[in-house]
Motif scaffolding. Structure first.
Motif, mmCIF file in Angstrom:
data_model
loop_
_atom_site.group_PDB
_atom_site.id
_atom_site.type_symbol
_atom_site.label_atom_id
_atom_site.label_comp_id
_atom_site.label_asym_id
_atom_site.label_seq_id
_atom_site.Cartn_x
_atom_site.Cartn_y
_atom_site.Cartn_z
ATOM 1 N N VAL A 151 0.871 -1.179 0.000
ATOM 2 C CA VAL A 151 0.000 0.000 0.000
ATOM 3 C C VAL A 151 0.904 1.224 0.000
ATOM 4 O O VAL A 151 1.851 1.306 0.779
ATOM 5 C CB VAL A 151 -0.907 0.027 1.255
ATOM 6 C CG1 VAL A 151 -1.580 1.381 1.416
ATOM 7 C CG2 VAL A 151 -1.955 -1.084 1.166
ATOM 8 N N SER A 177 0.784 5.426 0.213
ATOM 9 C CA SER A 177 -0.039 6.617 0.401
ATOM 10 C C SER A 177 0.862 7.841 0.366
ATOM 11 O O SER A 177 2.075 7.735 0.524
ATOM 12 C CB SER A 177 -0.768 6.558 1.738
ATOM 13 O OG SER A 177 0.142 6.836 2.762
ATOM 14 N N LYS A 199 4.305 -2.899 3.334
ATOM 15 C CA LYS A 199 4.106 -4.257 2.815
ATOM 16 C C LYS A 199 4.596 -5.260 3.847
ATOM 17 O O LYS A 199 5.260 -4.878 4.820
ATOM 18 C CB LYS A 199 4.813 -4.428 1.464
ATOM 19 C CG LYS A 199 6.304 -4.098 1.430
ATOM 20 C CD LYS A 199 6.836 -4.338 0.017
ATOM 21 C CE LYS A 199 8.350 -4.376 -0.038
ATOM 22 N NZ LYS A 199 8.952 -3.106 -0.421
ATOM 23 N N ALA A 234 -1.315 4.859 5.248
ATOM 24 C CA ALA A 234 -0.930 3.602 4.589
ATOM 25 C C ALA A 234 -1.216 2.412 5.504
ATOM 26 O O ALA A 234 -1.746 1.384 5.061
ATOM 27 C CB ALA A 234 0.544 3.650 4.195
ATOM 28 N N HIS A 239 -5.015 1.724 5.963
ATOM 29 C CA HIS A 239 -5.562 1.130 4.738
ATOM 30 C C HIS A 239 -5.085 -0.326 4.609
ATOM 31 O O HIS A 239 -5.866 -1.227 4.305
ATOM 32 C CB HIS A 239 -5.132 1.949 3.518
ATOM 33 C CG HIS A 239 -5.846 1.556 2.257
ATOM 34 N ND1 HIS A 239 -7.006 2.155 1.851
ATOM 35 C CD2 HIS A 239 -5.567 0.591 1.340
ATOM 36 C CE1 HIS A 239 -7.415 1.592 0.710
ATOM 37 N NE2 HIS A 239 -6.555 0.635 0.387
ATOM 38 N N TYR A 240 -3.804 -0.550 4.878
ATOM 39 C CA TYR A 240 -3.206 -1.889 4.787
ATOM 40 C C TYR A 240 -3.878 -2.856 5.771
ATOM 41 O O TYR A 240 -4.135 -4.014 5.455
ATOM 42 C CB TYR A 240 -1.705 -1.778 5.086
ATOM 43 C CG TYR A 240 -0.945 -3.086 5.080
ATOM 44 C CD1 TYR A 240 -0.574 -3.689 3.882
ATOM 45 C CD2 TYR A 240 -0.579 -3.712 6.271
ATOM 46 C CE1 TYR A 240 0.141 -4.888 3.867
ATOM 47 C CE2 TYR A 240 0.129 -4.905 6.272
ATOM 48 C CZ TYR A 240 0.493 -5.495 5.070
ATOM 49 O OH TYR A 240 1.184 -6.673 5.062
ATOM 50 N N LYS A 295 -10.809 2.620 4.003
ATOM 51 C CA LYS A 295 -10.605 2.441 2.566
ATOM 52 C C LYS A 295 -10.416 3.835 1.972
ATOM 53 O O LYS A 295 -11.378 4.585 1.811
ATOM 54 C CB LYS A 295 -11.827 1.773 1.923
ATOM 55 C CG LYS A 295 -11.947 0.298 2.288
ATOM 56 C CD LYS A 295 -12.690 -0.458 1.201
ATOM 57 C CE LYS A 295 -12.688 -1.984 1.366
ATOM 58 N NZ LYS A 295 -12.142 -2.515 2.593
ATOM 59 N N LEU A 335 -4.313 7.618 -1.668
ATOM 60 C CA LEU A 335 -3.568 6.416 -2.051
ATOM 61 C C LEU A 335 -2.873 6.677 -3.365
ATOM 62 O O LEU A 335 -3.403 7.374 -4.225
ATOM 63 C CB LEU A 335 -4.531 5.244 -2.276
ATOM 64 C CG LEU A 335 -5.015 4.463 -1.083
ATOM 65 C CD1 LEU A 335 -5.641 3.172 -1.586
ATOM 66 C CD2 LEU A 335 -3.907 4.147 -0.102
#
Length: 508
Positions: free
Chosen positions: A4, A6, A41, A197, A200-201, A206, A488
C-alpha cells in the motif's frame, strides 16, 4: 497482501501564526504539491506454523534518503514497541504511528477480523518513508555544483535525493547533525502518510486515490486517519500543538480552527497502566471540535516559496517566548493579538471576495489580474476603468493592506517577546518583494523566523519574482499550492516515474 502506498502534502500557514494555538482563532493553511510517501508491505511471505504462539512481530522502517534502517519488535498483546537496531536511528513519529494504527485496528474490529489482523501482523510490517525534495534544503548542494540559485537548478536534482545535513554547527562538536528543512511540515506529512498507509493496509479504512477533493467519498475514513495521526504526532512531539499541519495533510488547503487540546491530553494514551486499545477507543470517540472549511487561493494566483539561506528557526522555542510574553504583559499582548486577528480576518475576507468576483465577473477579473501582473502595486488603481474592474482592484488592494497589517503586528509581537518573528533581513526582503510587479502578498509563513518566505503572485509574474529573489540570494522553491490532501498512490513513486515536477501539474 500487496503493498500500500499513500502520500500526504506539506503545508504553508499563510495567516494565523501563534493565534492558531488558541480557539476560536482561525488560520489559513495551504497544502502544497510537496508530498511525503509511505510504502507498507509484509516482511515475511510465509509465517511458520508455530508462530501463532508468537507474541511479537517485526517492524522494519527504511528511510532511503537518510540511508537509515531501523528494526523494531511490536508486542501484539499490549502493543509496546522496542528497538532492535541501534537506537540512534529511532523515529518517534513513525513509532507512535505504528502503535496507534495497530491499536485502532484492534479497537474497531470484531473477533473474526481480529484473528485476520493477528495473522496479517505476524507477516511483519515493512515501512519505507520518502519525502519529496521540496521538504529539504538543497541550497548547499546547488552552490556546491556551481549552479545558479533558481528553481531550474533544483529541478535537476533526482527525485528523493539523499538529504543534506546542516553540519556547520558553531561548536562543530560530535552532536547529531540537523536535517536542513524548508519548513513545510515534514514530520506531520510523514506521520500522516504512515498512518494512512497502515490503516488502509490493516483494512481499518478504505482511502480514495482521487486527487480531486470534490470527488472524495471517504470522508469518515479521513476523519479516522486524522484522529490517529493527530494523536501520534502530538505524543511524538511531547505536546499537543495546534494540529493545523496534520489537518492540512489529511484534508488539504483549508481555513482551520484547532480542536480543544483536552481531546488528546485528557485521554489515557500516555498512561502506561491503561491498555493502548482502550486509550485509542477514547480518542476515536472523543469530541473532536476542530473546524475546517474549504479554502484556496483565488484563480490566476500562485503561491511562491523562497529559501533565504539563513538557516532554519526552532518553532517551539519561539512559541514558548511568545507565551511567556503573554503571561508577563497580558493587556498589551491581548491588544496585539486582537489587532492581528482582525488583520487576518480582513485578508481572508478580501481573498474570499476575489474568489467570488472571479466566479461572477470572470472577464473583468481576468483582465484586471492580467494587467496588474505586469504593474507595480502603486499603479494598479489606474486600471479601474469600469465598476466591475474597480471592485476587483479594491479587493486586491484591500488584501495587500491587510497583509501589511498582519506583518506589522507580527513584528510588534516579535519585538515584545524578544524573538525574531520577522527579522530585519526578512523585512527588507519582504518589502522589496511586495513592491514588485504583480505581487499581491509576501510574508513569513507560520511562526516566522528565518525558515522561508512566501509570496502570492498574480498571473505570470512569479518568474519575475524568482529572478529578483535569485539576485538577492533567495532560492525560489518548486513548491506550488495544491489543495489535495492525503490519498492512495498507484505505485511506489520511485518506480512509476513521479518527479516533483510531474506531480505538481494539476489541472485547474
Amino acid at each position: 497482501m500487496g503493498e500500500v502506498v499513500s502520500s500526504a502534502p506539506g503545508k504553508v500557514l499563510m495567516t494565523g501564526g501563534y493565534l492558531i494555538l488558541e480557539r476560536p482563532n482561525a488560520g489559513l493553511v495551504l497544502s502544497t504539491n510537496a508530498r511525503f510517501y509511505a510504502i507498507v508491505k509484509p516482511i515475511h511471505h510465509e509465517i511458520k506454523p508455530d508462530s501463532w504462539a508468537w507474541a511479537w512481530t517485526d517492524v522494519r522502517l527504511t528511510s532511503p534518503q537518510l540511508s537509515r534502517e531501523a528494526l523494531y519488535k511490536l508486542a501484539l498483546k499490549n502493543l509496546t514497541i522496542q528497538t532492535v537496531s541501534p537506537s540512534d536511528t529511532r523515529n518517534p513519529f513513525v513509532e507512535y504511528a505504528v502503535q496507534y494504527s495497530v491499536a485502532a485496528a484492534y479497537a474497531t474490529f470484531d473477533h473474526n477480523k481480529k484473528e485476520l489482523l493477528h495473522k496479517l501482523l505476524l507477516h511483519g510490517l515493512d515501512i519505507t518513508i520518502l519525502g519529496g525534495n521540496d521538504f529539504y534544503s538543497y541550497r548547499n548542494e546547488i552552490e556546491r555544483r556551481g549552479l545558479p540559485l533558481t528553481p531550474e537548478s533544483l529541478a535537476t536534482l533526482p527525485p528523493f535525493s539523499s538529504i543534506t545535513f546542516n553540519t556547520d554547527d558553531a561548536d562543530g562538536g560530535n552532536c547529531k547533525p540537523e536535517v536542513a528543512k524548508t519548513g513545510l511540515g515534514s514530520s506531520a506529512a510523514m506521520t500522516m502518510a504512515v498512518v494512512a498507509a497502515l490503516l488502509h493496509y490493516l483494512d481499518v479504512v478504505k482511502l480514495s486515490s482521487s486527487k480531486d477533493h470534490r470527488e472524495r467519498k471517504d470522508v469518515a475514513d479521513l476523519d479516522m486517519v486524522h484522529k490517529i495521526a493527530q494523536t501520534a504526532h502530538c505524543i511524538a512531539q511531547g505536546k499537543v500543538g495546534s494540529g493545523f499541519d496534520v489537518s492540512s495533510a489529511v484534508y488539504g488547503s483549508q481555513r482551520y480552527v484547532r480542536f480543544s487540546p483536552e481531546v488528546i491530553s485528557s485521554t489515557k494514551v500516555a498512561d502506561i497502566a491503561v491498555p493502548l486499545s482502550d486509550g485509542i477507543t477514547e480518542i476515536i470517540k472523543g469530541n473532536w471540535d476542530h473546524d475546517t472549511t474549504e479554502f484556496s487561493l483565488p484563480p490566476l494566483m500562485s503561491l511562491l516559496l523562497g529559501e533565504p539561506g539563513t538557516g532554519g528557526s526552532s518553532t517551539p522555542s519561539m512559541v514558548g517566548a511568545v507565551k511567556k510574553w503573554q503571561k508577563s504583559d497580558p493587556q498589551k499582548s491581548l491588544d496585539t493579538w486582537t489587532r492581528l486577528s482582525e488583520a487576518n480576518s480582513a485578508l481572508e475576507m478580501q481573498l474570499n471576495l476575489l474568489s467570488k468576483l472571479a466566479k461572477e465577473q470572470w472577464n473583468a477579473y481576468k483582465s484586471v489580474i492580467d494587467s496588474c501582473s505586469m504593474l507595480r502595486p502603486d499603479k494598479w488603481i489606474e486600471q479601474a476603468s469600469e465598476p466591475n474592474k474597480e471592485a476587483v482592484i479594491k479587493a486586491l488592494l484591500g488584501a495587500k493592506e491587510a497583509m501589511l497589517g498582519i506583518r506589522y503586528h507580527m513584528r510588534l509581537m516579535g519585538e515584545a517577546a524578544g524573538v525574531p518573528i520577522e527579522p530585519e533581513p526578512q523585512t527588507q526582503l519582504l518589502d522589496a518583494t511586495m513592491n514588485l510587479e504583480g505581487v499581491l502578498l509576501a510574508g513569513v509563513p507560520g511562526a516566522g523566523g528565518f525558515d522561508a518566505v512566501f509570496a502570492v503572485t498574480l498571473g505570470d509574474s512569479s518568474s519575475n519574482v524568482t529572478k529578483v529573489w535569485s539576485s538577492l540570494n533567495v532560492l525560489a522553491l518548486l513548491v506550488k499550492e495544491d489543495p489535495c490532501g492525503v490519498c492512495l498512490e498507484k505505485a511506489d513513486p520511485r518506480t512509476n516515474g513521479i518527479t516533483s515536477a510531474v506531480s505538481s501539474i494539476h489541472i485547474e
